[in-house]
Design a protein around this motif. Structure first.
Motif, PDB file in Angstrom:
ATOM      1  N   ALA A 267       5.817  -6.866  -3.553  1.00  0.00           N
ATOM      2  CA  ALA A 267       5.650  -7.550  -4.835  1.00  0.00           C
ATOM      3  C   ALA A 267       6.913  -7.267  -5.640  1.00  0.00           C
ATOM      4  O   ALA A 267       7.082  -6.165  -6.174  1.00  0.00           O
ATOM      5  N   TYR A 268       7.795  -8.250  -5.723  1.00  0.00           N
ATOM      6  CA  TYR A 268       9.100  -8.004  -6.337  1.00  0.00           C
ATOM      7  C   TYR A 268       8.997  -7.713  -7.832  1.00  0.00           C
ATOM      8  O   TYR A 268       9.754  -6.909  -8.363  1.00  0.00           O
ATOM      9  N   SER A 269       8.061  -8.362  -8.512  1.00  0.00           N
ATOM     10  CA  SER A 269       7.764  -8.013  -9.907  1.00  0.00           C
ATOM     11  C   SER A 269       6.361  -8.493 -10.238  1.00  0.00           C
ATOM     12  O   SER A 269       6.043  -9.669 -10.087  1.00  0.00           O
ATOM     13  N   LEU A 270       5.550  -7.565 -10.713  1.00  0.00           N
ATOM     14  CA  LEU A 270       4.176  -7.880 -11.103  1.00  0.00           C
ATOM     15  C   LEU A 270       4.102  -8.459 -12.510  1.00  0.00           C
ATOM     16  O   LEU A 270       3.051  -8.916 -12.948  1.00  0.00           O
ATOM     17  N   GLY A 271       5.228  -8.458 -13.224  1.00  0.00           N
ATOM     18  CA  GLY A 271       5.250  -8.980 -14.589  1.00  0.00           C
ATOM     19  C   GLY A 271       4.732  -7.983 -15.605  1.00  0.00           C
ATOM     20  O   GLY A 271       4.430  -6.833 -15.298  1.00  0.00           O
ATOM     21  N   ASN A 272       4.629  -8.432 -16.851  1.00  0.00           N
ATOM     22  CA  ASN A 272       4.107  -7.598 -17.927  1.00  0.00           C
ATOM     23  C   ASN A 272       2.586  -7.590 -17.900  1.00  0.00           C
ATOM     24  O   ASN A 272       1.968  -8.660 -17.854  1.00  0.00           O
ATOM     25  N   PHE A 273       1.994  -6.430 -17.955  1.00  0.00           N
ATOM     26  CA  PHE A 273       0.552  -6.367 -18.159  1.00  0.00           C
ATOM     27  C   PHE A 273       0.260  -6.262 -19.656  1.00  0.00           C
ATOM     28  O   PHE A 273      -0.543  -7.008 -20.199  1.00  0.00           O
ATOM     29  N   LEU A 274       0.925  -5.323 -20.323  1.00  0.00           N
ATOM     30  CA  LEU A 274       0.814  -5.204 -21.783  1.00  0.00           C
ATOM     31  C   LEU A 274       2.204  -4.926 -22.338  1.00  0.00           C
ATOM     32  O   LEU A 274       2.803  -3.894 -22.038  1.00  0.00           O
ATOM     33  N   PHE A 275       2.715  -5.871 -23.154  1.00  0.00           N
ATOM     34  CA  PHE A 275       4.073  -5.728 -23.680  1.00  0.00           C
ATOM     35  C   PHE A 275       4.226  -6.664 -24.874  1.00  0.00           C
ATOM     36  O   PHE A 275       3.697  -7.779 -24.862  1.00  0.00           O
ATOM     37  N   ASP A 276       4.951  -6.245 -25.908  1.00  0.00           N
ATOM     38  CA  ASP A 276       5.137  -7.099 -27.094  1.00  0.00           C
ATOM     39  C   ASP A 276       6.439  -7.900 -26.980  1.00  0.00           C
ATOM     40  O   ASP A 276       7.352  -7.750 -27.773  1.00  0.00           O
ATOM     41  N   GLN A 277       6.463  -8.791 -26.011  1.00  0.00           N
ATOM     42  CA  GLN A 277       7.614  -9.667 -25.815  1.00  0.00           C
ATOM     43  C   GLN A 277       7.173 -11.125 -25.913  1.00  0.00           C
ATOM     44  O   GLN A 277       6.054 -11.470 -25.519  1.00  0.00           O
ATOM     45  N   ARG A 278       8.078 -11.973 -26.385  1.00  0.00           N
ATOM     46  CA  ARG A 278       7.770 -13.401 -26.509  1.00  0.00           C
ATOM     47  C   ARG A 278       8.709 -14.268 -25.678  1.00  0.00           C
ATOM     48  O   ARG A 278       8.681 -15.494 -25.776  1.00  0.00           O
ATOM     49  N   HIS A 279       9.540 -13.665 -24.870  1.00  0.00           N
ATOM     50  CA  HIS A 279      10.440 -14.428 -24.014  1.00  0.00           C
ATOM     51  C   HIS A 279       9.630 -15.278 -23.033  1.00  0.00           C
ATOM     52  O   HIS A 279       8.538 -14.883 -22.601  1.00  0.00           O
ATOM     53  N   LYS A 280      10.138 -16.436 -22.700  1.00  0.00           N
ATOM     54  CA  LYS A 280       9.429 -17.340 -21.794  1.00  0.00           C
ATOM     55  C   LYS A 280       9.052 -16.630 -20.487  1.00  0.00           C
ATOM     56  O   LYS A 280       9.884 -16.004 -19.853  1.00  0.00           O
ATOM     57  N   GLY A 281       7.792 -16.729 -20.120  1.00  0.00           N
ATOM     58  CA  GLY A 281       7.314 -16.146 -18.865  1.00  0.00           C
ATOM     59  C   GLY A 281       6.772 -14.738 -18.982  1.00  0.00           C
ATOM     60  O   GLY A 281       6.111 -14.257 -18.060  1.00  0.00           O
ATOM     61  N   THR A 282       7.029 -14.079 -20.123  1.00  0.00           N
ATOM     62  CA  THR A 282       6.569 -12.694 -20.257  1.00  0.00           C
ATOM     63  C   THR A 282       5.078 -12.602 -20.584  1.00  0.00           C
ATOM     64  O   THR A 282       4.519 -11.505 -20.619  1.00  0.00           O
ATOM     65  N   ASP A 283       4.453 -13.760 -20.836  1.00  0.00           N
ATOM     66  CA  ASP A 283       3.023 -13.772 -21.163  1.00  0.00           C
ATOM     67  C   ASP A 283       2.154 -14.100 -19.953  1.00  0.00           C
ATOM     68  O   ASP A 283       0.962 -14.362 -20.094  1.00  0.00           O
ATOM     69  N   GLU A 284       2.742 -14.064 -18.757  1.00  0.00           N
ATOM     70  CA  GLU A 284       1.992 -14.333 -17.532  1.00  0.00           C
ATOM     71  C   GLU A 284       2.271 -13.234 -16.510  1.00  0.00           C
ATOM     72  O   GLU A 284       3.419 -12.809 -16.325  1.00  0.00           O
TER      73      GLU A 284
END
Length: 347
Positions: A267-284
């Motif tokens: 799994a190269y990146s599981l992404g953000n689980f909980l993070f205060d970012q608004r950059h595109k894609g950081t909410d998935e």
């Protein structure tokens, strides 16, 4: 003489019976097909804006829509993207634009949610210096949460976490890329373990034979990029070839693809689980859920995650779920030339 022989034989028989009675349940537990559920999520950061919200609304507020999906987990993993302490602690890198620290009380929240193993090997582990990272490991340990990838010395940081469930031992190793050499641990200096193949190979070799499955956590890659670099893929393959059974990646803050390489999951990146970012894609992001029968991988499934109020995780449903799954398929397809691999990965 015969009485002596009979008595000795009886003692031997009773001793053997007791030995088998005690030991057989443990010896057979790995082969008896018990199901072990392993769940992994990405970056968790409970400082900055999220820390302020938790102070006002309680530590469980960010997770109010995400508790029940974890209840079945025997092993629950994440990358903890901050140390634990006080915001008045002294910043170790004054010129660094972002420094993360979360309240000590969140260790109770993580325990309540079911997390029992966390990687500390990331580029924010040393934001508040050596005392902070040592305190974080101690605080988590007191709550029964194992952590790895960082420590007061390089030897301590390289020490694996080992979690045994239903007779199967999982060994965890963690490595990170950093913004400065000051992030890395050395002989007598606190920090994280650098992502160096030589070190990783040595650690895997030492761990082999002590555990049934080896999980390597890597904080790597390029932020906000949907695809891993060729160097990442080459490194991942070499790590698997060296004996790792799984690679869990984080740091890009967005989802990257899943690859099935020689039957092992990357799994190269599981992404953000909980993070205060608004950059595109950081909410998935997504949960990686694995079911083992003994020490054999039996089933792979994915749980798409989106954000409530931009930052707080919740299981994605409806159109949001379809969108995340479609995106995961698209970014994973180039990594898996064999279509059957995508099907095996739940895509």
């Amino acid at each position: 003489m015969n009485k002596t022989i009979r008595k000795s034989s009886l003692i031997l028989f009773v001793s053997l019976f007791i030995f088998l009675f005690i030991c057989l349940p443990f010896a057979s537990s790995k082969e008896d097909g018990q199901t072990i559920t392993f769940i992994a999520v990405g970056d968790i950061m409970m400082g900055r804006h999220i820390g302020k919200v938790m102070k006002r609304r309680g530590d469980l507020y960010p997770f109010m829509n995400f508790t029940s999906p974890f209840k079945e987990a025997d092993i629950l993993f994440a990358n903890l993207e901050s140390t634990l302490g006080d915001e008045n602690d002294k910043i170790y890198f004054p010129d660094k634009p972002y420094n993360f620290i979360a309240p000590l009380t969140v260790s109770k929240t993580l325990k309540y949610l079911g997390f029992n193993v966390l990687s500390l090997a990331n580029n924010h582990a040393m934001d508040y210096g050596a005392d902070s990272i040592v305190r974080t490991g101690k605080e988590l340990a007191e709550k029964g949460i194992s952590s790895f990838g960082a420590g007061r010395t390089l030897d301590e940081a390289r020490r694996p976490s080992i979690i045994t469930k239903k007779g199967v031992a999982f060994g965890f190793l963690g490595y990170s890329n950093g913004h400065s050499s000051g992030v890395y641990a050395s002989g007598g200096k606190a920090g994280v373990v650098p992502t160096e193949l030589k070190i990783i190979k040595e650690d895997i070799m030492k761990l082999k034979g002590k555990v049934d499955l080896i999980v390597v956590s890597l904080h790597w890659g390029i932020e906000y990029e949907k695809y891993p670099t060729m160097k990442q893929r080459e490194l991942a393959h070499m790590i698997i070839d060296s004996g790792a059974d799984m690679i869990l990646g984080h740091h890009p803050h967005v989802m990257q693809g899943l690859e099935l390489y020689k039957g092992k999951i990357i799994a190269y990146s599981l992404g953000n689980f909980l993070f205060d970012q608004r950059h595109k894609g950081t909410d998935e992001s997504f949960m990686l859920k694995l079911k083992y029968r003994g020490d054999k991988l039996d089933e792979i499934s994915l749980g798409p995650v989106d954000r409530f109020q931009s930052f707080y995780p919740r299981p994605a449903t409806g159109e949001a779920r379809r969108k995340i799954m479609k995106g995961l398929r698209e970014i994973s397809a180039p990594l898996n030339p064999d279509p059957s691999a995508l099907q095996r990965l739940g895509l």
